[in-house]
Design a protein around this motif. Structure first.
Motif, PDB file in Angstrom:
ATOM      1  N   ILE A   8      -2.571  -3.216  -6.956  1.00  0.00           N
ATOM      2  CA  ILE A   8      -0.619  -3.050  -7.502  1.00  0.00           C
ATOM      3  C   ILE A   8      -0.266  -4.597  -6.869  1.00  0.00           C
ATOM      4  O   ILE A   8      -0.001  -5.442  -6.509  1.00  0.00           O
ATOM      5  CB  ILE A   8      -0.339  -1.965  -6.730  1.00  0.00           C
ATOM      6  CG1 ILE A   8      -0.183  -0.502  -7.672  1.00  0.00           C
ATOM      7  CG2 ILE A   8       1.611  -2.443  -6.243  1.00  0.00           C
ATOM      8  CD1 ILE A   8       0.514  -1.019  -8.366  1.00  0.00           C
ATOM      9  N   ASN A   9      -1.328  -5.076  -5.467  1.00  0.00           N
ATOM     10  CA  ASN A   9      -0.994  -5.889  -4.580  1.00  0.00           C
ATOM     11  C   ASN A   9      -1.380  -7.456  -4.772  1.00  0.00           C
ATOM     12  O   ASN A   9      -0.496  -8.681  -4.697  1.00  0.00           O
ATOM     13  CB  ASN A   9      -1.242  -5.698  -3.327  1.00  0.00           C
ATOM     14  CG  ASN A   9      -0.822  -4.506  -3.036  1.00  0.00           C
ATOM     15  OD1 ASN A   9       0.311  -4.377  -2.428  1.00  0.00           O
ATOM     16  ND2 ASN A   9      -1.728  -4.069  -1.640  1.00  0.00           N
TER      17      ASN A   9
ATOM     18  N   TRP B 126      -0.699  -7.843  -8.459  1.00  0.00           N
ATOM     19  CA  TRP B 126      -0.001  -8.124  -9.474  1.00  0.00           C
ATOM     20  C   TRP B 126       1.581  -8.293  -8.120  1.00  0.00           C
ATOM     21  O   TRP B 126       2.168  -9.495  -8.834  1.00  0.00           O
ATOM     22  CB  TRP B 126       0.272  -6.690  -9.700  1.00  0.00           C
ATOM     23  CG  TRP B 126       1.716  -6.615 -10.711  1.00  0.00           C
ATOM     24  CD1 TRP B 126       1.699  -8.113 -12.304  1.00  0.00           C
ATOM     25  CD2 TRP B 126       2.830  -6.466 -10.615  1.00  0.00           C
ATOM     26  NE1 TRP B 126       3.040  -7.145 -12.985  1.00  0.00           N
ATOM     27  CE2 TRP B 126       3.762  -6.700 -11.457  1.00  0.00           C
ATOM     28  CE3 TRP B 126       3.682  -5.961  -9.316  1.00  0.00           C
ATOM     29  CZ2 TRP B 126       5.364  -6.445 -11.698  1.00  0.00           C
ATOM     30  CZ3 TRP B 126       5.138  -5.799  -9.354  1.00  0.00           C
ATOM     31  CH2 TRP B 126       5.766  -5.931 -10.326  1.00  0.00           C
ATOM     32  N   THR B 127       1.415  -8.243  -7.335  1.00  0.00           N
ATOM     33  CA  THR B 127       2.594  -8.205  -6.834  1.00  0.00           C
ATOM     34  C   THR B 127       2.657  -9.507  -5.901  1.00  0.00           C
ATOM     35  O   THR B 127       4.264 -10.755  -5.812  1.00  0.00           O
ATOM     36  CB  THR B 127       2.894  -7.328  -4.885  1.00  0.00           C
ATOM     37  OG1 THR B 127       3.107  -6.326  -5.476  1.00  0.00           O
ATOM     38  CG2 THR B 127       4.810  -7.818  -4.472  1.00  0.00           C
ATOM     39  N   ARG B 128       2.104 -10.331  -5.462  1.00  0.00           N
ATOM     40  CA  ARG B 128       1.745 -11.226  -5.008  1.00  0.00           C
ATOM     41  C   ARG B 128       2.065 -12.705  -6.080  1.00  0.00           C
ATOM     42  O   ARG B 128       2.280 -14.134  -5.987  1.00  0.00           O
ATOM     43  CB  ARG B 128       0.027 -11.674  -4.128  1.00  0.00           C
ATOM     44  CG  ARG B 128       0.396 -11.280  -3.104  1.00  0.00           C
ATOM     45  CD  ARG B 128      -0.868 -10.967  -2.005  1.00  0.00           C
ATOM     46  NE  ARG B 128      -1.277 -10.069  -0.751  1.00  0.00           N
ATOM     47  CZ  ARG B 128      -1.127  -9.602  -0.896  1.00  0.00           C
ATOM     48  NH1 ARG B 128      -2.812  -8.859  -1.073  1.00  0.00           N
ATOM     49  NH2 ARG B 128      -1.811  -8.831   0.642  1.00  0.00           N
TER      50      ARG B 128
ATOM     51  N   ILE C   6       6.898   1.710  -8.627  1.00  0.00           N
ATOM     52  CA  ILE C   6       7.524   0.481  -9.417  1.00  0.00           C
ATOM     53  C   ILE C   6       9.291   0.347 -10.233  1.00  0.00           C
ATOM     54  O   ILE C   6       8.991   1.108 -10.881  1.00  0.00           O
ATOM     55  CB  ILE C   6       6.632  -0.006 -10.188  1.00  0.00           C
ATOM     56  CG1 ILE C   6       4.824   0.245  -9.695  1.00  0.00           C
ATOM     57  CG2 ILE C   6       6.969  -0.947 -11.482  1.00  0.00           C
ATOM     58  CD1 ILE C   6       5.102  -1.335  -9.427  1.00  0.00           C
TER      59      ILE C   6
ATOM     60  N   SER D  87       9.114  -2.775   2.917  1.00  0.00           N
ATOM     61  CA  SER D  87      10.167  -3.018   1.622  1.00  0.00           C
ATOM     62  C   SER D  87      11.466  -2.365   2.354  1.00  0.00           C
ATOM     63  O   SER D  87      11.957  -2.920   3.159  1.00  0.00           O
ATOM     64  CB  SER D  87       9.981  -1.934  -0.061  1.00  0.00           C
ATOM     65  OG  SER D  87      10.104  -0.603   0.933  1.00  0.00           O
TER      66      SER D  87
ATOM     67  N   TYR E 156       6.039 -11.069  -8.571  1.00  0.00           N
ATOM     68  CA  TYR E 156       6.460 -10.779  -7.724  1.00  0.00           C
ATOM     69  C   TYR E 156       7.286 -11.226  -6.362  1.00  0.00           C
ATOM     70  O   TYR E 156       7.036 -10.845  -5.719  1.00  0.00           O
ATOM     71  CB  TYR E 156       6.187  -9.324  -7.458  1.00  0.00           C
ATOM     72  CG  TYR E 156       7.489  -8.206  -7.623  1.00  0.00           C
ATOM     73  CD1 TYR E 156       8.455  -7.964  -9.053  1.00  0.00           C
ATOM     74  CD2 TYR E 156       8.500  -7.714  -6.270  1.00  0.00           C
ATOM     75  CE1 TYR E 156       9.553  -7.039  -8.916  1.00  0.00           C
ATOM     76  CE2 TYR E 156       9.494  -6.733  -6.617  1.00  0.00           C
ATOM     77  CZ  TYR E 156      10.088  -6.748  -8.329  1.00  0.00           C
ATOM     78  OH  TYR E 156      11.155  -6.005  -8.131  1.00  0.00           O
TER      79      TYR E 156
ATOM     80  N   HIS F 241       8.791  -0.195  -2.485  1.00  0.00           N
ATOM     81  CA  HIS F 241       8.793  -0.823  -4.100  1.00  0.00           C
ATOM     82  C   HIS F 241       8.228  -2.363  -4.107  1.00  0.00           C
ATOM     83  O   HIS F 241       8.119  -2.961  -3.557  1.00  0.00           O
ATOM     84  CB  HIS F 241      10.862  -1.473  -3.755  1.00  0.00           C
ATOM     85  CG  HIS F 241      11.485  -0.178  -3.303  1.00  0.00           C
ATOM     86  ND1 HIS F 241      11.767   0.973  -4.638  1.00  0.00           N
ATOM     87  CD2 HIS F 241      11.802   0.103  -1.949  1.00  0.00           C
ATOM     88  CE1 HIS F 241      13.239   1.278  -4.160  1.00  0.00           C
ATOM     89  NE2 HIS F 241      13.521   1.130  -3.007  1.00  0.00           N
ATOM     90  N   ASP F 242       7.764  -1.335  -5.070  1.00  0.00           N
ATOM     91  CA  ASP F 242       6.654  -2.865  -5.495  1.00  0.00           C
ATOM     92  C   ASP F 242       5.621  -3.218  -5.010  1.00  0.00           C
ATOM     93  O   ASP F 242       5.171  -4.779  -5.550  1.00  0.00           O
ATOM     94  CB  ASP F 242       7.943  -3.426  -6.614  1.00  0.00           C
ATOM     95  CG  ASP F 242       9.028  -3.250  -7.333  1.00  0.00           C
ATOM     96  OD1 ASP F 242       8.349  -2.472  -8.032  1.00  0.00           O
ATOM     97  OD2 ASP F 242      10.321  -3.718  -6.912  1.00  0.00           O
ATOM     98  N   ASN F 243       5.201  -2.496  -4.192  1.00  0.00           N
ATOM     99  CA  ASN F 243       3.965  -3.498  -4.060  1.00  0.00           C
ATOM    100  C   ASN F 243       3.427  -2.244  -2.672  1.00  0.00           C
ATOM    101  O   ASN F 243       3.287  -1.063  -2.737  1.00  0.00           O
ATOM    102  CB  ASN F 243       4.506  -4.585  -2.323  1.00  0.00           C
ATOM    103  CG  ASN F 243       5.179  -3.112  -1.597  1.00  0.00           C
ATOM    104  OD1 ASN F 243       4.042  -2.940  -0.334  1.00  0.00           O
ATOM    105  ND2 ASN F 243       6.263  -3.888  -1.221  1.00  0.00           N
TER     106      ASN F 243
END
Length: 133
Positions: free
Chosen positions: A85-86, A88-90, A64, A10, A93, A36-38
């Motif tokens: 989480i990952n 969702w990120t892929r 997040i 990040s 995001y 951040h976000d991952n």
């Protein structure tokens, strides 16, 4: 204890194993990597013998960004399933979405600063076409 650490996945500068080594050198007992976000750091640590780098407790985490009543907030999560989480990120995001979000935030911040007579901005202040992440 440091429960809010960012890697180069990040806006930090160190690899996940370098973070572990540094935490060990500092004598920390508990740490959490909260990019951040991952939670990609934890994927990079799969297959790594954590105890060879850090003898303390590594708590899986993430930071997040979200919005509540028009205000951007960041939430730290601990004990999360980094696979979820990952995924969702892929899926949701992408770099394009991050770019759109950051340009909106930049514009909002610029407007706030322009409305404050005590702040002087460079004329024609804009983000570059390619924002370095």
């Amino acid at each position: 204890m440091d429960l809010h650490i960012h890697t180069n996945l990040s806006d930090g500068v160190k690899e996940p194993t370098e973070i572990l080594d540094m935490a060990q050198e500092l004598g920390l007992d508990y740490i959490s990597i909260t990019d951040h976000d991952n939670s990609f750091a934890y994927e990079k640590l799969e297959g790594v013998n954590i105890k060879e780098h850090f003898k303390g407790k590594l708590i899986v985490g993430v930071e997040i960004m979200t919005c509540f009543e028009g205000t951007m907030i960041e939430i730290l999560g601990y004990g999360v399933d980094y696979h979820i989480i990952n995924e969702w990120t892929r899926n949701y995001y992408s770099k394009k979405q991050i770019d759109i979000r950051d340009r909106k935030l930049f514009a909002k911040l610029k407007n706030i600063m322009q409305s404050n007579s005590n702040i002087r901005l460079t004329e024609n202040l804009e983000l570059p076409d390619e924002i370095p992440y």
